[in-house]
Design a protein around this motif. Structure first.
Motif, PDB file in Angstrom:
ATOM      1  N   GLU A   1      10.243 -34.552 -24.307  1.00  0.00           N
ATOM      2  CA  GLU A   1      11.026 -35.680 -24.840  1.00  0.00           C
ATOM      3  C   GLU A   1      12.388 -35.586 -24.330  1.00  0.00           C
ATOM      4  OE1 GLU A   1      13.287 -36.949 -29.104  1.00  0.00           O
ATOM      5  OE2 GLU A   1      11.747 -35.160 -29.173  1.00  0.00           O
ATOM      6  N   HIS A   2      12.924 -34.464 -24.134  1.00  0.00           N
ATOM      7  CA  HIS A   2      14.344 -34.211 -23.454  1.00  0.00           C
ATOM      8  C   HIS A   2      14.559 -34.233 -22.073  1.00  0.00           C
ATOM      9  CE1 HIS A   2      16.170 -34.122 -27.577  1.00  0.00           C
ATOM     10  NE2 HIS A   2      15.230 -33.294 -28.035  1.00  0.00           N
TER      11      HIS A   2
ATOM     12  N   ALA B   1       3.232 -22.507 -17.250  1.00  0.00           N
ATOM     13  CA  ALA B   1       3.312 -23.879 -16.804  1.00  0.00           C
ATOM     14  C   ALA B   1       2.256 -24.483 -17.801  1.00  0.00           C
ATOM     15  CB  ALA B   1       2.682 -24.006 -15.382  1.00  0.00           C
ATOM     16  N   ALA B   2       1.122 -24.047 -18.341  1.00  0.00           N
ATOM     17  CA  ALA B   2       0.482 -24.815 -19.123  1.00  0.00           C
ATOM     18  C   ALA B   2       1.020 -24.905 -20.589  1.00  0.00           C
ATOM     19  CB  ALA B   2      -0.960 -23.901 -19.508  1.00  0.00           C
ATOM     20  N   ALA B   3       2.153 -23.968 -21.071  1.00  0.00           N
ATOM     21  CA  ALA B   3       2.899 -24.249 -22.200  1.00  0.00           C
ATOM     22  C   ALA B   3       3.879 -25.134 -22.155  1.00  0.00           C
ATOM     23  CB  ALA B   3       3.726 -22.554 -22.457  1.00  0.00           C
ATOM     24  N   LEU B   4       4.466 -25.431 -20.907  1.00  0.00           N
ATOM     25  CA  LEU B   4       5.533 -26.509 -20.538  1.00  0.00           C
ATOM     26  C   LEU B   4       4.681 -27.820 -20.715  1.00  0.00           C
ATOM     27  CD1 LEU B   4       8.260 -27.396 -19.982  1.00  0.00           C
ATOM     28  CD2 LEU B   4       7.702 -27.000 -17.662  1.00  0.00           C
ATOM     29  N   ALA B   5       3.463 -27.784 -20.102  1.00  0.00           N
ATOM     30  CA  ALA B   5       2.660 -29.129 -20.165  1.00  0.00           C
ATOM     31  C   ALA B   5       2.520 -29.419 -21.480  1.00  0.00           C
ATOM     32  CB  ALA B   5       1.687 -29.030 -19.385  1.00  0.00           C
ATOM     33  N   ASP B   6       2.437 -28.537 -22.595  1.00  0.00           N
ATOM     34  CA  ASP B   6       1.854 -28.912 -23.813  1.00  0.00           C
ATOM     35  C   ASP B   6       3.060 -29.253 -24.639  1.00  0.00           C
ATOM     36  OD1 ASP B   6      -0.621 -28.892 -23.030  1.00  0.00           O
ATOM     37  OD2 ASP B   6      -1.106 -26.938 -23.555  1.00  0.00           O
TER      38      ASP B   6
ATOM     39  N   ALA C   1      18.100 -28.636 -24.039  1.00  0.00           N
ATOM     40  CA  ALA C   1      17.046 -29.471 -24.687  1.00  0.00           C
ATOM     41  C   ALA C   1      16.710 -28.761 -26.151  1.00  0.00           C
ATOM     42  CB  ALA C   1      15.925 -29.453 -23.935  1.00  0.00           C
ATOM     43  N   GLY C   2      16.442 -27.472 -26.061  1.00  0.00           N
ATOM     44  CA  GLY C   2      16.064 -26.662 -27.211  1.00  0.00           C
ATOM     45  C   GLY C   2      17.029 -26.553 -28.093  1.00  0.00           C
ATOM     46  N   VAL C   3      18.438 -26.421 -27.943  1.00  0.00           N
ATOM     47  CA  VAL C   3      19.397 -26.422 -28.856  1.00  0.00           C
ATOM     48  C   VAL C   3      19.425 -27.711 -29.497  1.00  0.00           C
ATOM     49  CG1 VAL C   3      21.927 -26.629 -29.066  1.00  0.00           C
ATOM     50  CG2 VAL C   3      20.781 -24.654 -27.908  1.00  0.00           C
TER      51      VAL C   3
END
Length: 451
Positions: free
Chosen positions: A407-408, A396-401, A359-361
């Protein structure tokens, strides 16, 4: 779908059972054994398995406190569909097959790790790229049997092979060598290719390198290789753990290497350093790495590894041939130019880790994201570098935001994963965890055997 009969499935005449295999979101290898007749009758339509396989935590408690996806009902059934290309003879009389989880309406379960990986692979393919990955499996082996380890609450165990903890140490006792030799033979028997195994930094610690390949096949081999390592340990009266930090010493990683090809050419290669494609991939990986940390470091103990100068990355950083950074670029070779993603712990679910990396790539390639300046010195203890999230709730908070990963990966996966991480934090703080201990008994009991 029509039913299959025995003649259409390659089962030996002496097969007495077929084992279904797949991971849940936690990385646990789950499944059940079927009689050959039952397997052949349902191989096309799939097999019912309760949704609790995604709805229980590692302490076997139902997870609550967040919205449930549509597939999670009142202990409803999900459908396991076997991927017949993975059917192998596990041992005489027993075959095994890996599969995926689907809903009753034929749509994939949003938290099924293998389905999620496949979706990201397909997205990469639509952009004209194919990915090759490789994984380094780290584990610690102890002299005690699993029954003895349980009786000792997984504490004060004896590292197999002696107390030497220097990497690549050959002065190991024969029991350590015999164990890894037996693992290698079992991998050969079931068709999993490996490249190397060696002593790792901690006492009793091993590293096993699997042959690079396509993302799904390597993840399948990773899941099975860990099962082999467990079974060989049990057979030899020992025990093995993939816990992120099973003792107060060194932790355990699961480094991932990635390269991209287009029309057979390695798109990460350029004669004078990182190619444009590699730079954009790094840009996407660093743009998402704070949110990605939640998947790469999934448990309470995962974050105990994040100690400067001890091996794991602690900063949002990349560098060329720099193993202190989170992303290491290997440049200058047409075949071997690649990125090493050094964040995942040994407890990470590889399917999910690969999906998040892809997803990042993809985001980096689509947005032509340029990375910050490469770090040429040690990336630890540098005040100017952003720190990675260092607790399960911060990650977890970083992922939630993280809108890119949402999107992916999809809202369904992200919201459910974040909910389970917050649940894990709550369980730690309400059922016996000790945040001030170097390694609490609660963590040993919860994570030593699982995932």
């Amino acid at each position: 779908m029509s039913e299959l009969d025995v003649s259409t499935i390659d089962l030996d005449a002496d097969v007495h059972s077929v084992r279904l295999e797949a991971t849940n979101h936690e990385g646990c290898f789950l499944g059940k054994n079927l009689a050959p007749k039952k397997f052949c009758a349902g191989a096309a339509s799939g097999f019912a398995m309760a949704d609790l396989l995604f709805g229980l935590d590692l302490g076997n408690a139902p997870t609550f406190g967040f919205s449930f996806p549509d597939w999670r009902g009142h202990v409803s059934d999900l459908t396991f569909r076997p991927d017949m290309s993975t059917l192998v003879q596990w041992e005489p009389g027993l075959h095994s097959v890996i599969g995926d989880y689907w809903q009753a309406d034929g749509s994939p379960v949003g938290t099924c790790p293998r389905n999620l990986t496949r979706r990201l692979v397909e997205r990469l393919t639509t952009r004209g790229f194919t990915a090759t990955i490789a994984v380094e499996i780290e584990a610690t082996v102890f002299e005690e049997s699993i029954q003895e380890a349980r009786a000792k609450a997984y504490r004060d165990l004896t590292p197999l092979g002696g107390s030497a903890g220097t990497a690549y140490h050959l002065a190991k006792s024969k029991d350590w060598v015999d164990y890894m030799s037996a693992v290698a033979r079992r991998l050969d028997e079931i068709g999993i290719e490996w490249e190397a195994w060696s002593d790792e930094d901690a006492a009793g610690q091993v590293e096993l390198n699997l042959v690079p390949g396509s993302p799904i096949s390597v993840c399948d081999n990773w899941a099975r290789a860990r099962q082999v390592m467990r079974e060989v340990a049990f057979d030899r009266g020992h025990t093995v753990t993939f816990m992120a930090k099973p003792t107060a010493g060194y932790g355990q990683a699961s480094h991932l290497n990635l390269s991209l090809k287009r029309d057979g050419a390695n798109m990460f290669y350029a004669p004078d350093g990182p190619s444009t494609t590699m730079r954009h991939a790094v840009g996407g990986l660093l743009a998402t790495i704070r949110g990605a940390t939640s998947v790469m470091l999934p448990q309470i103990t995962s974050y105990r590894r994040l100690v400067d100068m001890s091996g794991p990355p602690t900063t949002v950083s990349w560098g060329i041939a720099n193993k202190s950074t989170a992303v290491r670029a290997v440049c200058g070779h047409p075949a071997y130019s690649r990125l090493e993603y050094r964040l995942p712990g040994a407890d990470a679910n590889l399917y999910l880790a690969v999906a998040v990396i892809l997803a990042g790539v993809i985001a980096g390639l689509d947005g032509e994201l340029e990375p910050p300046e490469a770090v040429s010195d040690l990336a630890w203890c540098v005040p100017d570098l952003e720190r990675l999230p260092d607790t399960i709730t911060k990650a977890a908070a970083a992922l939630a935001d993280d809108l890119i990963l949402r999107e992916h990966l999809g809202d369904e996966f992200v919201d459910y994963w974040v909910g389970t991480r917050r649940w894990e934090w709550m369980q730690f703080h309400t059922t016996g965890g000790d945040p001030f201990a170097e390694l609490s008994e609660w963590e040993s009991a919860r994570y030593f055997e699982f995932p």
